[in-house]
Design an enzyme around this catalytic site. Sequence first.
Site, PDB file in Angstrom:
ATOM      1  N   ALA A  46      35.218  39.133  29.997  1.00  0.00           N
ATOM      2  CA  ALA A  46      35.000  39.271  31.440  1.00  0.00           C
ATOM      3  C   ALA A  46      35.057  37.889  32.083  1.00  0.00           C
ATOM      4  O   ALA A  46      34.185  37.058  31.863  1.00  0.00           O
ATOM      5  CB  ALA A  46      33.649  39.933  31.702  1.00  0.00           C
ATOM      6  N   GLN A  47      36.082  37.646  32.886  1.00  0.00           N
ATOM      7  CA  GLN A  47      36.259  36.323  33.474  1.00  0.00           C
ATOM      8  C   GLN A  47      35.436  36.147  34.747  1.00  0.00           C
ATOM      9  O   GLN A  47      34.840  35.105  34.984  1.00  0.00           O
ATOM     10  CB  GLN A  47      37.743  36.094  33.796  1.00  0.00           C
ATOM     11  CG  GLN A  47      38.635  35.961  32.581  1.00  0.00           C
ATOM     12  CD  GLN A  47      40.087  35.734  32.980  1.00  0.00           C
ATOM     13  OE1 GLN A  47      40.493  36.002  34.111  1.00  0.00           O
ATOM     14  NE2 GLN A  47      40.880  35.257  32.044  1.00  0.00           N
ATOM     15  N   GLY A  49      32.529  37.701  36.837  1.00  0.00           N
ATOM     16  CA  GLY A  49      31.106  37.424  36.898  1.00  0.00           C
ATOM     17  C   GLY A  49      30.283  38.660  37.181  1.00  0.00           C
ATOM     18  O   GLY A  49      30.707  39.788  36.889  1.00  0.00           O
ATOM     19  N   GLU A 115      35.629  38.089  45.273  1.00  0.00           N
ATOM     20  CA  GLU A 115      36.764  38.765  44.643  1.00  0.00           C
ATOM     21  C   GLU A 115      37.228  39.918  45.523  1.00  0.00           C
ATOM     22  O   GLU A 115      36.587  40.239  46.529  1.00  0.00           O
ATOM     23  CB  GLU A 115      36.367  39.265  43.242  1.00  0.00           C
ATOM     24  CG  GLU A 115      35.987  38.134  42.284  1.00  0.00           C
ATOM     25  CD  GLU A 115      35.623  38.608  40.901  1.00  0.00           C
ATOM     26  OE1 GLU A 115      35.675  39.822  40.656  1.00  0.00           O
ATOM     27  OE2 GLU A 115      35.281  37.764  40.056  1.00  0.00           O
ATOM     28  N   ALA A 156      31.592  53.102  13.393  1.00  0.00           N
ATOM     29  CA  ALA A 156      31.013  54.436  13.552  1.00  0.00           C
ATOM     30  C   ALA A 156      32.131  55.476  13.553  1.00  0.00           C
ATOM     31  O   ALA A 156      33.024  55.436  14.397  1.00  0.00           O
ATOM     32  CB  ALA A 156      30.205  54.521  14.841  1.00  0.00           C
ATOM     33  N   ASP A 219      36.249  54.554  21.168  1.00  0.00           N
ATOM     34  CA  ASP A 219      35.558  55.224  20.063  1.00  0.00           C
ATOM     35  C   ASP A 219      34.319  55.998  20.521  1.00  0.00           C
ATOM     36  O   ASP A 219      34.099  57.136  20.100  1.00  0.00           O
ATOM     37  CB  ASP A 219      35.151  54.201  18.998  1.00  0.00           C
ATOM     38  CG  ASP A 219      36.327  53.380  18.500  1.00  0.00           C
ATOM     39  OD1 ASP A 219      37.416  53.960  18.330  1.00  0.00           O
ATOM     40  OD2 ASP A 219      36.159  52.170  18.287  1.00  0.00           O
ATOM     41  N   HIS A 240      44.343  46.355  36.142  1.00  0.00           N
ATOM     42  CA  HIS A 240      44.158  45.041  36.756  1.00  0.00           C
ATOM     43  C   HIS A 240      45.499  44.565  37.284  1.00  0.00           C
ATOM     44  O   HIS A 240      46.497  44.577  36.559  1.00  0.00           O
ATOM     45  CB  HIS A 240      43.596  44.035  35.749  1.00  0.00           C
ATOM     46  CG  HIS A 240      43.013  42.820  36.394  1.00  0.00           C
ATOM     47  ND1 HIS A 240      43.797  41.863  37.004  1.00  0.00           N
ATOM     48  CD2 HIS A 240      41.735  42.414  36.565  1.00  0.00           C
ATOM     49  CE1 HIS A 240      43.024  40.914  37.501  1.00  0.00           C
ATOM     50  NE2 HIS A 240      41.763  41.226  37.246  1.00  0.00           N
ATOM     51  N   ARG A 287      41.353  46.568  43.756  1.00  0.00           N
ATOM     52  CA  ARG A 287      42.324  46.525  42.658  1.00  0.00           C
ATOM     53  C   ARG A 287      43.325  47.672  42.676  1.00  0.00           C
ATOM     54  O   ARG A 287      44.495  47.485  42.346  1.00  0.00           O
ATOM     55  CB  ARG A 287      41.574  46.545  41.315  1.00  0.00           C
ATOM     56  CG  ARG A 287      40.861  45.252  41.029  1.00  0.00           C
ATOM     57  CD  ARG A 287      40.036  45.350  39.777  1.00  0.00           C
ATOM     58  NE  ARG A 287      39.461  44.052  39.450  1.00  0.00           N
ATOM     59  CZ  ARG A 287      38.591  43.856  38.481  1.00  0.00           C
ATOM     60  NH1 ARG A 287      38.189  44.868  37.747  1.00  0.00           N
ATOM     61  NH2 ARG A 287      38.129  42.652  38.230  1.00  0.00           N
ATOM     62  N   HIS A 348      42.950  48.155  32.465  1.00  0.00           N
ATOM     63  CA  HIS A 348      41.851  47.195  32.481  1.00  0.00           C
ATOM     64  C   HIS A 348      40.484  47.845  32.307  1.00  0.00           C
ATOM     65  O   HIS A 348      39.700  47.417  31.475  1.00  0.00           O
ATOM     66  CB  HIS A 348      41.880  46.426  33.802  1.00  0.00           C
ATOM     67  CG  HIS A 348      40.836  45.371  33.934  1.00  0.00           C
ATOM     68  ND1 HIS A 348      40.730  44.315  33.054  1.00  0.00           N
ATOM     69  CD2 HIS A 348      39.841  45.188  34.854  1.00  0.00           C
ATOM     70  CE1 HIS A 348      39.727  43.528  33.415  1.00  0.00           C
ATOM     71  NE2 HIS A 348      39.163  44.040  34.491  1.00  0.00           N
ATOM     72  N   ARG A 383      36.662  50.879  40.492  1.00  0.00           N
ATOM     73  CA  ARG A 383      35.556  49.943  40.353  1.00  0.00           C
ATOM     74  C   ARG A 383      35.720  48.739  41.277  1.00  0.00           C
ATOM     75  O   ARG A 383      36.782  48.135  41.339  1.00  0.00           O
ATOM     76  CB  ARG A 383      35.479  49.454  38.906  1.00  0.00           C
ATOM     77  CG  ARG A 383      34.427  48.384  38.661  1.00  0.00           C
ATOM     78  CD  ARG A 383      34.399  47.995  37.205  1.00  0.00           C
ATOM     79  NE  ARG A 383      35.580  47.259  36.811  1.00  0.00           N
ATOM     80  CZ  ARG A 383      35.590  45.958  36.528  1.00  0.00           C
ATOM     81  NH1 ARG A 383      34.489  45.248  36.627  1.00  0.00           N
ATOM     82  NH2 ARG A 383      36.703  45.375  36.146  1.00  0.00           N
ATOM     83  N   LEU A 389      29.457  44.389  34.862  1.00  0.00           N
ATOM     84  CA  LEU A 389      28.385  43.702  34.146  1.00  0.00           C
ATOM     85  C   LEU A 389      27.035  44.027  34.789  1.00  0.00           C
ATOM     86  O   LEU A 389      26.025  44.198  34.092  1.00  0.00           O
ATOM     87  CB  LEU A 389      28.625  42.192  34.149  1.00  0.00           C
ATOM     88  CG  LEU A 389      29.875  41.696  33.405  1.00  0.00           C
ATOM     89  CD1 LEU A 389      30.003  40.184  33.512  1.00  0.00           C
ATOM     90  CD2 LEU A 389      29.839  42.118  31.936  1.00  0.00           C
TER      91      LEU A 389
END
Length: 549
Positions: A46-47, A49, A115, A156, A219, A240, A287, A348, A383, A389
Amino acid sequence: MKTDHLVIGSGIAGLTYAIKMAERFPERSITIITKGEKEESNTRYAQGGVAVVLNNDRDSFNNHVEDTLKAGDGICNRNVVEMVVKEGPPRLEELITWGTRFDRNPRGKLELGREGGHSENRIVHHKDITGYEIERSLLNRVKQLSNISLLDHHFAIDLITEHHFMNCLPESIHCYGAYVLDQQSDSIITILAVTTLLATGGIGRVYGHTTNPCVATGDGIAMAYRAKARVTDMEFVQFHPTVFYERKDGKSFLISEAVRGYGARLRNRKGERFMFNYDERGELASRDIVSMGIDRELKKSGEECVYLDCTHLPEDDFRSHFPNIYSECIHRHIDPARDWIPVLPASHYLCGGIEVDTEGRTTVGNLYACGECSRTGLHGANRLASNSLLEALVYAHNIFKSHSELIPVNPGLSHAIPDWNDKGTEVPKEHVVIEHNRKKLQALMRDYVGIVRSDKRLELAGKNLENIYEEVESLYRESKVSTALCELRNMVNIAHLIICQSRGRTENRGGFYNMDNIGKDKTPQGDKISVKPRKHECAKSGITFVLTE
C-alpha cells in the site's frame, strides 16, 4: 493443534486484531498463519496511506463521509461509513503508539496528502511506502507478545465446519478452525480454534495483470464460500488507473494515486489531457472514473497505454515525496523529470467479499472476516483511495471489542474432528496442467470480465470457466494437495462469483460497467445477487454439498 484464536493472514487486519487480543488477554493463545513470508501481504504494497480527518479547520467527518459516499456511488451503507470515519483518529493514534512512523511537516505535525476522490488533504503517509512501514511496526509489536505464534509458509486449505463430520447440511453452520498445509514439511495439520478470523487480502491474481502480490489469490473468500458463508458485491472489482506499463511481461509496479494528487497529469500519445472530457475533477476523479476514462481513450486510439506527466513538477520535491516510485522508474529507464511515465489500469482492489456485520461476524458461526476479503458496506461500488487501511484498523478493533465483551463458545470442539484424508490420491506427475489452467483463467478474466463488460462476454466467460472448473476439480480429487493447486481452485471459485454476480447486476454503478446495461431497469439497491449452486467435495471426505451465494 489447538488455539483460542486462529488468524489467517498477516496484513494490517490480522496483525492489529492479534496484537489487541494478546495484550488484553495474556492467558489466551493466538495463532497467526500466513502462506508466504510473514511480511508478504497486500498491506506491504500500500503506497498511499490512511485516510483520517485531522485538520478540523478545513476538514470534517462529514466531508470524509460525503467523499466516501460519492465514490461508492449509492451502494455504501451510510451508518458504516460514518462509524469508520469517526473511528479513524483513535485507531491512527494506536498505530503511532505501536511505533509506526508517518511523515511530518517542519512544525512536527502529521503531513496530510490528497488523492483522487478526496475533497481535502487527509492522507497520513510514510513516503510512498506507507503499507511497508505499518507492516514493519506491527510485526515488531507481535514479536514482543509471547502468547502469539506466527507460522509462516502455512497455507489454509479449507475451513473446518459441520460439512466435515456430518452427512447432511445443518441449519446453522459453525467454524472450528482450518486444515492447514505446512509447506516446509508437506504435511497437513488440523488447527482447532474457538474463533477464526479471515484476514487473507484480495483477489488481484485472478486477473494476472495486477498491483497485488502473488499471494493475492482470493483464498479466504473462496474458503468462506465453500463453507456456505454469504459472499456479496463481487462484481465490484476496482482497477487502479495508473500501473507502469511494461511492454514485456514483468512485475507490475503501481504509480500511487498520490502522484496525481501531487499534480501529475494524464496525457494520451498526442499530449492531450483527456480526463476533463470525462469528469470535471480531471485527474483527481475517483478511480473508477479515471480507469474507465483511460480504457475509452485506449479503445479509441488503439494504443496500448497512456502517460503520466510529472515533468512540470519540481524534481527534488518529487524525489523526496516518492523515492521508491522515482527509483523504480529510473530502473526501468524512465526519468520522471524528463519522460512521461507509460501507464494503464490493472486490477487492484475488491470492494465486495465475505459479508460481515459491524463486528466482523460472517454468516457462519465463530467465523470473522476483516480487511479486503470482507464486505462491510464501507466501499459500496467503488473504494475511495486510502480508505482500506482505515477500514482494516477499525474492523480489527470492533472484532477485538466483541471478543472482549463475550467470547464465542465453539460447540464443535466436543466433536471428533476428522483428520485430513487424502487416501487414494497421488502427487501429480505433471504440473503443467495447473499452470496452463491458471493462465487460461487469467486471460479469460482480463478479456471478458475487465473494466468494461457486456452480456455476451459474461455469458462466454461463464461457459469457458465451466471447462476450467471441471478440469481443476478432477485434478483436485485425484491429487495430493499443493499450494499451487489449491490457489488455482480458489481462483476458479472467485472467478465464478465475479461472473455470476456481474451477470445479475443490471445497473452500472461505480467500478462496475456493463455496456449492455444502458437503458435497462436498475437493480434495486440492497438486493442480493444469487449465484448458481455448485457442488464441491470437502476435505477428501467424499461428502458432497451444494453451495449457494
